[in-house]
Design a protein around this motif. Structure first.
Motif, PDB file in Angstrom:
ATOM      1  N   ALA B  64     -82.588 -14.131 -63.767  1.00 23.77           N
ATOM      2  CA  ALA B  64     -82.573 -15.305 -62.864  1.00 23.77           C
ATOM      3  C   ALA B  64     -81.366 -16.186 -63.175  1.00 23.77           C
ATOM      4  CB  ALA B  64     -83.880 -16.076 -63.003  1.00 23.77           C
ATOM      5  N   LYS B  65     -80.181 -15.673 -62.867  1.00 17.82           N
ATOM      6  CA  LYS B  65     -78.944 -16.403 -63.157  1.00 17.82           C
ATOM      7  C   LYS B  65     -78.838 -17.642 -62.266  1.00 17.82           C
ATOM      8  CE  LYS B  65     -76.125 -13.027 -62.217  1.00 17.82           C
ATOM      9  NZ  LYS B  65     -74.865 -12.290 -62.064  1.00 17.82           N
ATOM     10  N   PRO B  66     -78.398 -18.764 -62.801  1.00 20.49           N
ATOM     11  CA  PRO B  66     -78.252 -19.962 -61.964  1.00 20.49           C
ATOM     12  C   PRO B  66     -77.306 -19.756 -60.780  1.00 20.49           C
ATOM     13  CG  PRO B  66     -78.177 -20.563 -64.254  1.00 20.49           C
ATOM     14  CD  PRO B  66     -78.139 -19.065 -64.216  1.00 20.49           C
ATOM     15  N   SER B  67     -76.349 -18.823 -60.905  1.00 16.97           N
ATOM     16  CA  SER B  67     -75.444 -18.589 -59.772  1.00 16.97           C
ATOM     17  C   SER B  67     -76.226 -18.044 -58.567  1.00 16.97           C
ATOM     18  CB  SER B  67     -74.338 -17.608 -60.168  1.00 16.97           C
ATOM     19  OG  SER B  67     -74.889 -16.434 -60.701  1.00 16.97           O
ATOM     20  N   LEU B  68     -77.349 -17.384 -58.826  1.00 15.41           N
ATOM     21  CA  LEU B  68     -78.199 -16.918 -57.722  1.00 15.41           C
ATOM     22  C   LEU B  68     -78.937 -18.098 -57.089  1.00 15.41           C
ATOM     23  CD1 LEU B  68     -79.671 -13.663 -59.332  1.00 15.41           C
ATOM     24  CD2 LEU B  68     -77.717 -13.868 -57.799  1.00 15.41           C
ATOM     25  N   ALA B  69     -79.325 -19.055 -57.940  1.00 15.45           N
ATOM     26  CA  ALA B  69     -79.982 -20.262 -57.411  1.00 15.45           C
ATOM     27  C   ALA B  69     -79.009 -21.027 -56.518  1.00 15.45           C
ATOM     28  CB  ALA B  69     -80.463 -21.145 -58.550  1.00 15.45           C
ATOM     29  N   LYS B  70     -77.737 -20.958 -56.860  1.00 11.89           N
ATOM     30  CA  LYS B  70     -76.714 -21.650 -56.056  1.00 11.89           C
ATOM     31  C   LYS B  70     -76.683 -21.079 -54.626  1.00 11.89           C
ATOM     32  CE  LYS B  70     -71.909 -23.106 -56.516  1.00 11.89           C
ATOM     33  NZ  LYS B  70     -72.021 -24.545 -56.375  1.00 11.89           N
ATOM     34  N   LYS B  71     -76.897 -19.737 -54.524  1.00  9.05           N
ATOM     35  CA  LYS B  71     -76.957 -19.113 -53.192  1.00  9.05           C
ATOM     36  C   LYS B  71     -78.131 -19.684 -52.384  1.00  9.05           C
ATOM     37  CE  LYS B  71     -75.033 -14.513 -54.087  1.00  9.05           C
ATOM     38  NZ  LYS B  71     -75.257 -13.066 -53.993  1.00  9.05           N
ATOM     39  N   LEU B  72     -79.226 -19.974 -53.100  1.00 10.90           N
ATOM     40  CA  LEU B  72     -80.435 -20.456 -52.417  1.00 10.90           C
ATOM     41  C   LEU B  72     -80.345 -21.926 -52.011  1.00 10.90           C
ATOM     42  CD1 LEU B  72     -83.282 -18.848 -54.561  1.00 10.90           C
ATOM     43  CD2 LEU B  72     -82.738 -18.312 -52.205  1.00 10.90           C
TER      44      LEU B  72
END
Lengths: 360, 311
Positions: B64-72
């Motif tokens: 669960a990389k924060p860069s993926l949260a950035k996409k969300l």
């Protein structure tokens, strides 16, 4: 007639009771709104060899942690964590509230708001619960200046910064009468934490963080100034192979903590660095080194005093995501008092229930 | 002079509003590559799609990389598989993203498993983790049956239409086109594997149940005895004996499985190991949702009939 009426009443009561049970559980009370519940248990068996005193050994419940989390209503989500652990030097167990906080669900513009008692976001390690530690004990640098998890009561606000990488800035205000500040003082302590993530490749990331915590200084320290601050820097590199489930993975992490003091020659400071590598599906190996240099005359609130060097190595077998067995050897060398001790520890860690995923 | 200032101000305001105009597309984030591909077919030029889990990654264990949260953070619509496939990482990413549009229960999040009428492998009786890291709501790998892909596309079109009513007709048209293209190919894929009907096969993980159920291929066992747990030597031995006695025709594994154990079982069982893409684009030649089934059916037909290994 009397019997008929009585029978009808009994019959109606039975029918009503049946209907009531069918709509709920066997107890007649719905459990659909119960919080998600999980328990982490940590047992350890330890043998400690001292250079100038008798050896210690024993087996104990290191900690049992109960975690409850649920949405409260359309506006809040709650998180409560109790920890049970042995009292220092006693055969009894104590229970403490590690966290009891609520998060606002509808804060606009990408902000988040937390109120209550929570782990203060200082650096990387201080926010971890015991079962998530990479080594059995917290690094001496963290333990000396922040204790085993800095859980305080206050308010925390986090915002994402509009930059090309992932960046969060958290600011908070907490009670100043904590172990690391002045126990008697009613003033507030304030802090901020900046967390920045960069993807180097798809499989590797780097996290860089900076922390500041400022609050009322203890009475012993009044001679110098009335306020004191602690600053920290942390950096973590992670590489996880994405091609295989449970494939090789590497973590390298380091943190530097320094209380801000006037006397430059005697400034306390601490650091640690560790590496962990998953070399096989279920197997991890780790090594850490750290140092704390803390003079009791300068910083009486520190848990560890003197110049202590630590080196630890461990091997972890995790047959599933919910249990792990860890063997660790740790060498603590207090260079000022010439006391050192060698610890051999076996730790067993389990999780039951619905435990939330740990942050990356 | 004042007129010039007015013109310049108007131009500046226009420039400032341009990014808003150019990003008026519906921002869709899909957890899986299959869902992302379907969303692109349904959404066409009206949407901007990004995917969280790359095709070569086991979706159970996405970090669960924060860069993926950035996409969300900027998503208008989150498409996820559901049935707890993403339970280990998606709730954390949603929490980190702090985007009220996609929070659980909102119109901006869609559990694509809602499109299904029939879910396979729903555990019966007592369920606990002695059975491994099982999915208590049933097998979540339903996108490996192309008929389910169609149902998901229709559901996605419905939700996109709710969020972007101006393009509703186009979403429906594209979903219908997608349905037609899949339905046209179904007889071709089924015919390719008609010789394998009722053949006994062994899988590494229960990833292929919907695929094999659709093609009438019989699963007699799995190398991974309990989901998420490494197979014990005893179970591996038992499964090899089972494969030999039942004359298993091949073993199926995904690219991210423990192929060392799968290869060992294949050699001892004398049954070919077929390594298949677990998602659209996971292997060269399996690009696109239709391409995924082209690849899988071709490989299975070669492995099943000719005994060809694709290692």
């Amino acid at each position: 007639m009397y019997r008929f009426t009585f029978s009808m009443i009994i019959l109606l009561l039975l029918l009503a009771t049946d209907g009531y049970c069918a709509s709920g559980t066997a107890s007649g009370v719905s459990n659909s709104m119960n919080p998600a519940l999980s328990i982490n248990g940590l047992f350890k068996s330890q043998y400690i060899q001292h250079n100038n005193s008798a050896d210690d050994y024993g087996i104990e419940l290191q900690e049992a942690e109960m975690h409850f989390t649920s949405v409260v209503d359309p506006f809040w989500k709650a998180n409560v964590i109790f920890a049970v652990h042995p009292e220092e030097g006693q055969a009894e167990y104590g229970i403490c509230v590690e966290e009891a906080s609520i998060d606002a669900l509808n804060v606009p513009a990408g902000f988040s708001l937390k109120l209550g008692k929570f782990f203060v976001p200082f650096g990387k390690h201080a926010k971890l619960h015991t079962h998530a530690f990479p080594f059995i004990k917290a690094p001496v640098a963290v333990e000396s200046f922040l204790g085993e998890g800095l859980s305080e009561t206050g308010v925390e606000l986090t915002a994402s910064l509009p930059v090309p990488w992932y960046s969060d800035l958290t600011v908070y205000g907490i009670n100043g009468n904590t172990a690391i500040f002045d126990n008697e003082n009613k003033e507030l302590a304030y802090g901020a934490h900046s967390k920045n993530f960069f993807d180097i490749t798809y499989n590797s990331t780097i996290e860089i963080g900076g922390s500041l915590l400022s609050g009322p200084a203890s009475e012993d320290y009044y001679g110098l100034k009335s306020n004191m601050s602690i600053i920290g820097f942390d950096m973590t590199y992670k590489w996880i192979s994405s091609k295989r489930s449970h494939g090789p993975a590497l973590t390298i992490s380091s943190e530097f903590i320094m209380p801000d003091f006037l006397d430059d020659d005697r400034t306390p400071m601490g650091w640690y660095a560790f590496t962990q590598y998953r070399f096989h599906h279920n197997w991890w190996i780790g090594y850490t080194s750290g140092l704390v240099d803390c003079d009791s005359e300068i910083y009486p609130n520190a848990i560890s005093q003197g110049e202590i060097l630590e080196n630890k190595m461990n091997l972890t077998f995790a047959p599933s995501e919910f249990s792990a067995l860890r063997a660790e050897v740790a060498l603590y060398d207090n260079q000022a008092s010439e006391e050192d001790h060698l610890c051999f520890t076996l730790q067993w860690n389990f999780t039951i229930g619905s435990h939330p995923a740990h942050s990356y | 002079m004042s007129r010039n200032i007015l013109v310049i101000t108007a131009l500046m305001l226009l420039v400032l509003t341009l990014p808003g105009i150019s990003t008026a597309k519906l921002k869709v984030v899909a957890t899986l590559n299959d869902l992302g591909w379907i969303a692109e077919q349904v959404g066409g030029d009206d949407v901007e799609v990004s995917v969280l889990c790359p095709p070569h990654q086991d979706p159970h264990y996405l970090p669960a990389k924060p860069s993926l949260a950035k996409k969300l953070k900027k998503a208008d619509l989150l498409l996820y598989n559901g049935l707890e496939l993403e339970i280990g990482w998606l709730p954390l990413l949603i929490e980190t993203a702090r985007n009220p549009k996609i929070k659980p229960g909102s119109r901006g999040e869609l559990e694509c498993a809602d499109a299904l009428e029939h879910i396979l492998d729903v555990p019966t009786g007592h369920v606990d983790r002695s059975k491994g890291d099982i999915h208590p709501l049933g097998n979540p790998h339903f996108l490996l049956d192309p008929r389910n892909g169609v149902k998901v596309a229709l559901l996605i079109a419905e939700r996109m239409s709710e969020l972007d009513i101006d393009a509703a007709e186009r979403y429906k048209q594209r979903a219908d086109m997608f349905q037609a293209s899949v339905e046209k190919r179904l007889p071709e894929w089924e015919a390719l594997l008609s010789a394998s009907r009722n053949c006994p096969v062994i899988v590494y993980h229960q990833h292929w149940e919907y695929l094999l159920n659709w093609l009438d291929i019989q699963t007699i066992g799995s190398i991974e005895h309990r989901p998420g747990i490494s197979p014990s030597p005893r179970h591996t031995k038992d499964i090899i004996n089972l494969g030999r006695s039942q004359k298993c025709v091949y073993i199926i594994a995904a690219t991210w499985d423990n192929l060392k154990i799968a290869k060992k079982a294949s050699e001892r069982m004398d049954a070919p190991l077929i390594i298949l893409p677990g998602a659209t684009g996971a292997m060269e030649g399996a690009e696109g949702y239709l391409g995924l089934f082209d690849y899988i059916c071709k490989e299975l037909s070669r492995g099943g009939v000719d005994g060809v290994r694709n290692e």
